[in-house]
Every structure is written in structure tokens, then in C-alpha cells.
Design a protein around this motif. Structure first.
Motif, mmCIF file in Angstrom:
data_model
loop_
_atom_site.group_PDB
_atom_site.id
_atom_site.type_symbol
_atom_site.label_atom_id
_atom_site.label_comp_id
_atom_site.label_asym_id
_atom_site.label_seq_id
_atom_site.Cartn_x
_atom_site.Cartn_y
_atom_site.Cartn_z
ATOM 1 N N ASN A 364 62.351 18.930 -86.461
ATOM 2 C CA ASN A 364 63.028 19.755 -85.722
ATOM 3 C C ASN A 364 62.011 20.638 -84.757
ATOM 4 O O ASN A 364 62.082 21.061 -83.637
ATOM 5 N N LYS A 365 60.854 20.850 -85.297
ATOM 6 C CA LYS A 365 59.866 21.473 -84.578
ATOM 7 C C LYS A 365 59.432 20.709 -83.366
ATOM 8 O O LYS A 365 58.996 21.203 -82.313
ATOM 9 N N LEU A 366 59.287 19.244 -83.418
ATOM 10 C CA LEU A 366 58.772 18.539 -82.540
ATOM 11 C C LEU A 366 59.765 18.477 -81.323
ATOM 12 O O LEU A 366 59.721 18.632 -80.050
ATOM 13 N N TYR A 367 61.191 18.381 -81.758
ATOM 14 C CA TYR A 367 62.146 18.698 -80.634
ATOM 15 C C TYR A 367 62.146 19.877 -79.896
ATOM 16 O O TYR A 367 62.351 19.925 -78.699
ATOM 17 N N THR A 368 61.733 20.927 -80.694
ATOM 18 C CA THR A 368 61.742 22.490 -80.014
ATOM 19 C C THR A 368 60.634 22.562 -79.100
ATOM 20 O O THR A 368 60.758 22.989 -77.910
ATOM 21 N N ILE A 369 59.441 21.966 -79.642
ATOM 22 C CA ILE A 369 58.338 21.668 -78.519
ATOM 23 C C ILE A 369 58.599 20.840 -77.188
ATOM 24 O O ILE A 369 58.243 21.189 -76.350
ATOM 25 N N SER A 370 59.303 19.951 -77.715
ATOM 26 C CA SER A 370 59.607 18.939 -76.436
ATOM 27 C C SER A 370 60.695 19.679 -75.372
ATOM 28 O O SER A 370 60.514 19.505 -74.314
ATOM 29 N N GLY A 371 61.594 20.410 -75.986
ATOM 30 C CA GLY A 371 62.405 21.041 -75.225
ATOM 31 C C GLY A 371 61.455 22.026 -74.409
ATOM 32 O O GLY A 371 62.045 22.402 -72.984
ATOM 33 N N MET A 372 60.859 22.809 -74.899
ATOM 34 C CA MET A 372 59.874 23.864 -74.112
ATOM 35 C C MET A 372 59.230 23.149 -72.919
ATOM 36 O O MET A 372 59.017 23.822 -71.953
ATOM 37 N N LEU A 373 58.815 22.168 -73.545
ATOM 38 C CA LEU A 373 57.584 21.366 -72.340
ATOM 39 C C LEU A 373 58.642 21.102 -71.246
ATOM 40 O O LEU A 373 58.251 21.058 -70.103
ATOM 41 N N GLN A 374 60.001 20.515 -71.680
ATOM 42 C CA GLN A 374 60.833 20.083 -70.542
ATOM 43 C C GLN A 374 61.282 21.321 -69.471
ATOM 44 O O GLN A 374 61.538 21.127 -68.525
ATOM 45 N N LEU A 375 61.287 22.600 -70.341
ATOM 46 C CA LEU A 375 61.777 23.656 -69.458
ATOM 47 C C LEU A 375 60.418 24.175 -68.823
ATOM 48 O O LEU A 375 60.664 25.289 -68.139
ATOM 49 N N ASP A 376 59.467 23.426 -69.034
ATOM 50 C CA ASP A 376 58.163 23.927 -68.357
ATOM 51 C C ASP A 376 57.619 25.306 -68.852
ATOM 52 O O ASP A 376 57.068 26.329 -68.283
ATOM 53 N N ARG A 377 57.938 25.479 -70.346
ATOM 54 C CA ARG A 377 57.694 26.851 -71.074
ATOM 55 C C ARG A 377 56.339 26.352 -71.871
ATOM 56 O O ARG A 377 56.413 26.577 -72.938
ATOM 57 N N ILE A 378 55.245 26.086 -71.116
ATOM 58 C CA ILE A 378 54.140 25.476 -71.674
ATOM 59 C C ILE A 378 53.663 26.526 -72.549
ATOM 60 O O ILE A 378 53.198 26.244 -73.864
ATOM 61 N N GLU A 379 53.613 27.772 -72.136
ATOM 62 C CA GLU A 379 52.692 28.858 -72.990
ATOM 63 C C GLU A 379 53.380 29.073 -74.268
ATOM 64 O O GLU A 379 52.954 29.157 -75.396
ATOM 65 N N ASP A 380 55.030 28.979 -74.254
ATOM 66 C CA ASP A 380 55.530 29.305 -75.497
ATOM 67 C C ASP A 380 55.397 28.143 -76.421
ATOM 68 O O ASP A 380 55.198 28.302 -77.751
ATOM 69 N N ALA A 381 55.357 26.948 -75.805
ATOM 70 C CA ALA A 381 55.082 25.571 -76.632
ATOM 71 C C ALA A 381 53.700 25.763 -77.509
ATOM 72 O O ALA A 381 53.739 25.554 -78.599
ATOM 73 N N LEU A 382 52.794 26.422 -76.572
ATOM 74 C CA LEU A 382 51.287 26.335 -77.153
ATOM 75 C C LEU A 382 51.421 27.536 -78.251
ATOM 76 O O LEU A 382 50.718 27.186 -79.428
#
Length: 562
Positions: A364-382
Motif C-alpha cells: 500500500n505504501k509503495l502504491y501511495t508513493i508511486s501515485g505521489m510521484l506520478q502526480l509530481d508530488r515529490i516533496e510529499d513522497a519524500l
């Protein structure tokens, strides 16, 4: 599905059919029994028949001789015959008398002679006046005896009765010889003994028939097996009985022990089998219930009992033959082994569930991080990555700092993951510590105790929904190991407090429950400790476990991380 016994019998029968025909006489049990019984009976009948027929022949021969002597005595006492000795021609008077008596009595000859053994009568007239043949007249002519003899005369070998002829003054004036030919005597013997030999032959035939039927019956009774096959089955049965892990005890209808294997002797603490077999079961095992099975014929399955401090599961069944109880058999196995196996399976199941939950959580967390990266929410993913890394690092740091045993650390880390999967907040008290590594036994005990208590606590706290909370505290400071697990679940009803540690009792629905707390309680008793239940500060149940410090290897405090 065929039983091992039937498979063994089938295998032996195949081996017997596959053997060569050479030596079949020495291996066929049925033929051996038939020949042995038949020949023994035939020998006895032949010996008895020979003896009886020999005695019968002797009796017939004796009777023929006595008959000849009786005729001779009768002839010698005829007055006319005695008076004829003074006649100028005695044969004229004596010959007709002798021949008439010979025909009436069936004798082969009736010969009358004078003191010089010259014949006055003979079946063949041309032999009149000639000397008597045989040489056995002296006893009658010289000593005046009457006797029976066997001799060869002019007509052949005969049984003869001889007696002297006396005049009025008692002087010997002649001799009478009456003979029956031996061939006729033998024919008479054969005629009278043939029936006996036919009866002997008939009894021999009946004896062989009976021996055949007996051999068939014995072969059927022993399931068509040969003696060497029975011996092999007996050895195999003994090896199997002595090697299996279940205890086996059998008694006959009188309650006397007929079978006990090594495992049964080990469970019951019995002496060698030689000292036990044949003794009454109540004398050897006073609390045995096999006597009930013998009386009632009831089968008892999966009966639980204790042998000392060892729990066992017992099965008791009667031995029935033609509807009659011939004995009973009891088999028992250690329940501790069953419980340990169940615990091992439960532990493996928990590990699988933990890995599955961990994989699910990180997926689940990997899917969440993948979604943030696709949305260009790099800071939130980090930020999410750093947050998760810090939490994992904090847990790892705490466990490395406060827990010296890696097995316990791994168990706690897995339970933390499982609790998050169940949406339960599992908190390890900051004052918790395990400063010394554990022995192998200590690792097993701690994994079982902590794992079961945390699983029960999480299950209870999960009933609170979103607010489920579990708290764990453990320490090895002091003389004992202390473990405390509490939750904010519904707690344990007062009426169940006394039964909560009994095996098989559970407040959870479903089968195969009531093992965890019973196992924890037993481990505590076996390791010099105890478990208690009280009300938790969180509102639920609080379990406190005390274990002996001998489960630790050495008291080596954990050095703080730099």
C-alpha cells in the motif's frame, strides 16, 4: 483402502505362489498335517490289527488242535474199537468206525494204530497195515499222554491230536491220531481274520479323510498361511508394536495382560514385559478402565487422562469374536506431542500471517508513493518515505538497544507489523528491557508466551474498533523475567477467570480454541514461574507472567548505541 495386515498377507501369498515346485512337500503345512496324522493313525491301526489278528490266528489254531484232541479222545473211548484190537483183523471193525467219525467231524484223517504204530484205519485203504508217519507217537505209546502236535504225515503237514487207547486193565494197546491239515487251518484263519483287516483298511481310509479335513480346517483357521509365514508375521508384528510411538496394552477376557509394548511400559513406568504378562490389569494399572470395556463392551475414543504430570489421549476397544468379548485393547499417545505440533503449526501460521500483513502494508505504501510521484508530488513522497523510515528506525533502535536476544527482537517486530495490520496500536513500554540473551529453551518459551499473549490482546483490542490499544512491558532486572501484556478490550468475565487457563476453554467462537493460554500456563509452571490475570489500567485484561531467570544465558547488559 486395504489395511497393512491384509497387504502383508497378500504379499506372503504372492511369495508362496511364486516359489518353485521343488521342496513343496516340506513346505505345505496342510499336506504335512494330513500325512502326519494319517500315517500315525494308519501305523497305530496296522499294529493293533496285526496283533489282534495274530492272536486270533493263534486262538483258531489252538481251537483246531483242541478239536482234534477231543475227537481223538472220543474215538479212543469207543468200546467196539477197543474190543476190535483182540480180533484177528482189527481193521475190519476199526476202519468203518474211524471213517464215519472222520466224515462227521470234518477231520482230514482219523488214524488208529497199534503199539507198533501200524495203521488199523486210514482215509486211504491201501495204506492200512503200514507204519504211521511223523515220529511223534512216543509220548502217547510210552507215557500215556494225550497231546496236540504239528508234524508232517503221509498226507502233509497237519495239526494232530493224539491219545493212547487203553484196555480194560489200563494197558496201552494202541494210539488214535486225528489230524486237520495246516493249509485248511490257515484258510480258516484267513476266513476269520479277513473281516478284521477290511475294518482296519476302512479305518485307515477314514483316518486319512479325517486328517485331510483337519488339515483344511487348520489351514483355514491360520488364514491359509504356512508356519514360516506365521513366524514372519509374528516377528513383523512384534517389531511394529515395539517401534510405534503409541502405547498399546491388551488384556484377555479374565482381565489378564496379554500384550504390552515398550511405549506403554515407558508411559506407565512398568517393569519388563516378562514380569507384566499374565498379571491382572487392576494390579498393574489400578486406575485402568479396561475392566469397564470388558463388562460393557463399549468403545471409548479420545479419552483424556493424566499419567503423573503427562497428559495422554486414550482409546479403548473390545476384542469381539462371534459376538462374544474375548478381551480389550487400549492405545494411548502423548497429548503433549499433539499440543506441541499444534503450537508449531500455529507459529508457522502466525509467521505467514505476519509476512502477508507486512507485504500488504508495504505494498500500500509503495502504491501511495508511486501515485505521489506520478502526480509530481515529490516533496510529499519524500516526506512519507522519511516518516516511515524514521518510524521503522525508531522501532529497530529501541529493540537493538533494549533487547539483547535477536529471536525476541524478531518476534516483537513481527507483532508490531501484525498489530498495524489489525488496526491496533501496540505500544512497547520505554522501560522494557532484556539485557541478557536467552538459551535455546528460553527463546522457545519467550516466543510462545509473548506471541500468544499479544495475539489474544490484539484480538480483544480489535473489538474496540479504531481505538484498539495494547501495551507490552518486559524486564529481566531482578531474579526473574517479568512480562506484562494489557489491552483495552472487553476483559475476561468474572465467571471465566478460574477457567481461562484450562486447555480447551476459550471465550472465542469456533473449534480448536483454548490452547494458547493453557500452553502459556504450562510453560510457566515448567520454568519456575506463574501467570496471573487482573484488570488493566486501559480497561481490559492484564496478564502478568513471571519466569525463572535460568532461561537467560548470562547477565550481559546491552550497550547503548553510539
Amino acid at each position: 483402502m486395504s489395511s497393512p495386515r491384509s497387504e502383508s498377507i497378500a504379499e506372503l501369498q504372492r511369495l508362496r505362489r511364486g516359489r518353485s515346485r521343488r521342496g513343496w512337500l516340506t513346505r505345505s503345512f496342510r499336506l504335512q498335517v494330513m500325512l502326519l496324522v494319517g500315517l500315525l493313525l494308519a501305523g497305530m491301526l496296522l499294529a493293533q490289527g496285526a496283533y489282534l489278528n495274530h492272536r486270533k490266528a493263534e486262538i483258531i489254531s489252538h481251537q483246531m488242535g483242541e478239536r482234534a484232541l477231543a475227537v481223538a479222545l472220543s474215538v479212543a473211548s469207543i468200546p467196539e474199537l477197543i474190543a476190535a484190537f483182540d480180533d484177528p483183523d482189527p481193521s475190519a471193525t476199526i476202519q468203518p468206525i474211524a471213517e464215519r467219525i472222520r466224515r462227521e467231524t470234518g477231520a482230514r484223517y482219523v488214524v488208529v494204530g497199534n503199539t507198533e504204530s501200524l495203521r488199523y484205519s486210514h482215509p486211504l485203504p491201501e495204506r492200512l497195515g503200514k507204519p504211521m508217519v511223523g515220529g511223534d507217537n512216543d509220548r502217547a505209546l510210552l507215557h500215556g499222554e494225550s497231546y496236540v502236535s504239528e508234524a508232517t504225515g503221509s498226507l502233509g503237514e497237519a495239526v494232530r491230536g493224539k491219545t493212547p487207547v487203553f484196555d480194560a486193565e489200563g494197558n496201552i494197546i494202541g494210539i488214535v491220531s486225528v489230524g486237520f491239515m495246516l493249509d485248511r487251518v490257515e484258510l480258516a484263519v484267513i476266513e476269520h481274520t479277513s473281516l478284521g483287516w477290511w475294518l482296519v483298511a476302512l479305518m485307515i481310509v477314514l483316518g486319512f479323510a479325517g486328517a485331510y479335513l483337519l488339515s483344511r480346517h487348520l489351514k483355514r483357521v491360520i488364514l491359509g498361511l504356512e508356519p514360516y509365514e506365521i513366524a514372519r508375521l509374528a516377528m513383523e508384528k512384534e517389531a511394529i508394536l515395539q517401534s510405534i510411538h503409541e502405547g498399546i496394552l491388551a488384556v484377555n477376557r479374565e482381565g489378564q495382560i496379554t500384550l504390552v509394548n515398550q511405549q506403554a511400559r515407558r508411559f506407565l513406568g512398568l517393569p519388563p514385559a516378562e514380569e507384566v504378562l499374565g498379571r491382572p490389569i487392576q494390579e498393574v494399572v489400578p486406575n485402568s478402565r479396561l475392566s469397564e470395556v470388558l463388562e460393557r463392551g463399549e468403545r471409548q475414543f479420545d479419552q483424556e487422562m493424566w499419567l503423573g504430570d503427562h497428559p495422554i489421549v486414550v482409546n479403548r476397544v473390545p476384542i469381539l469374536h462371534a459376538g462374544e468379548i474375548e478381551g480389550a485393547v487400549s492405545t494411548f499417545r502423548s497429548r503433549r506431542e499433539i499440543v506441541n505440533l499444534s503450537n508449531a503449526l500455529s507459529a508457522a501460521s502466525r509467521d505467514v500471517d505476519m509476512l502477508r500483513a507486512q507485504a500488504h502494508e508495504y505494498s500500500n505504501k509503495l502504491y501511495t508513493i508511486s501515485g505521489m510521484l506520478q502526480l509530481d508530488r515529490i516533496e510529499d513522497a519524500l516526506a512519507l518515505i522519511h516518516q516511515e523510515s524514521e518510524r521503522q528506525q525508531a522501532q529497530m533502535t529501541f529493540l537493538m538497544k533494549h533487547v539483547a536476544d535477536p529471536v525476541v527482537s524478531g518476534t516483537l517486530l513481527g507483532k508490531l507489523t501484525r498489530a498495524r495490520e489489525l488496526n491496533v496500536a501496540l505500544e512497547i513500554d520505554d522501560q522494557s528491557s532484556l539485557s541478557s540473551p536467552l538459551t535455546f529453551t528460553g527463546q522457545e518459551v519467550m516466543m510462545t508466551v509473548i506471541g500468544n499473549l499479544l495475539d489474544n490482546a490484539c484480538h480483544a483490542a480489535q473489538q474496540r474498533g479504531e481505538g484498539g490499544q495494547v501495551r507490552l512491558f518486559f524486564t529481566d532486572l531482578g531474579e526473574q523475567l517479568l512480562i506484562e501484556v494489557e489491552d483495552n478490550g472487553p476483559g475476561v468475565p468474572p465467571e471465566h477467570v478460574e477457567s481461562i487457563f484450562e486447555e480447551g476453554f476459550s471465550t472465542k467462537p469456533g473449534k480448536h480454541r483454548g490452547i494458547g493460554l493453557a500452553l502459556v500456563s504450562r510453560l510457566c509452571r515448567e520454568n519456575g514461574g506463574a501467570i496471573t490475570l487482573e484488570e488493566s489500567e486501559l480497561g481490559g485484561a492484564c496478564f502478568t507472567v513471571v519466569l525463572d531467570r535460568s532461561l537467560c544465558r548470562t547477565s550481559q547488559p546491552v550497550e547503548p548505541s553510539p
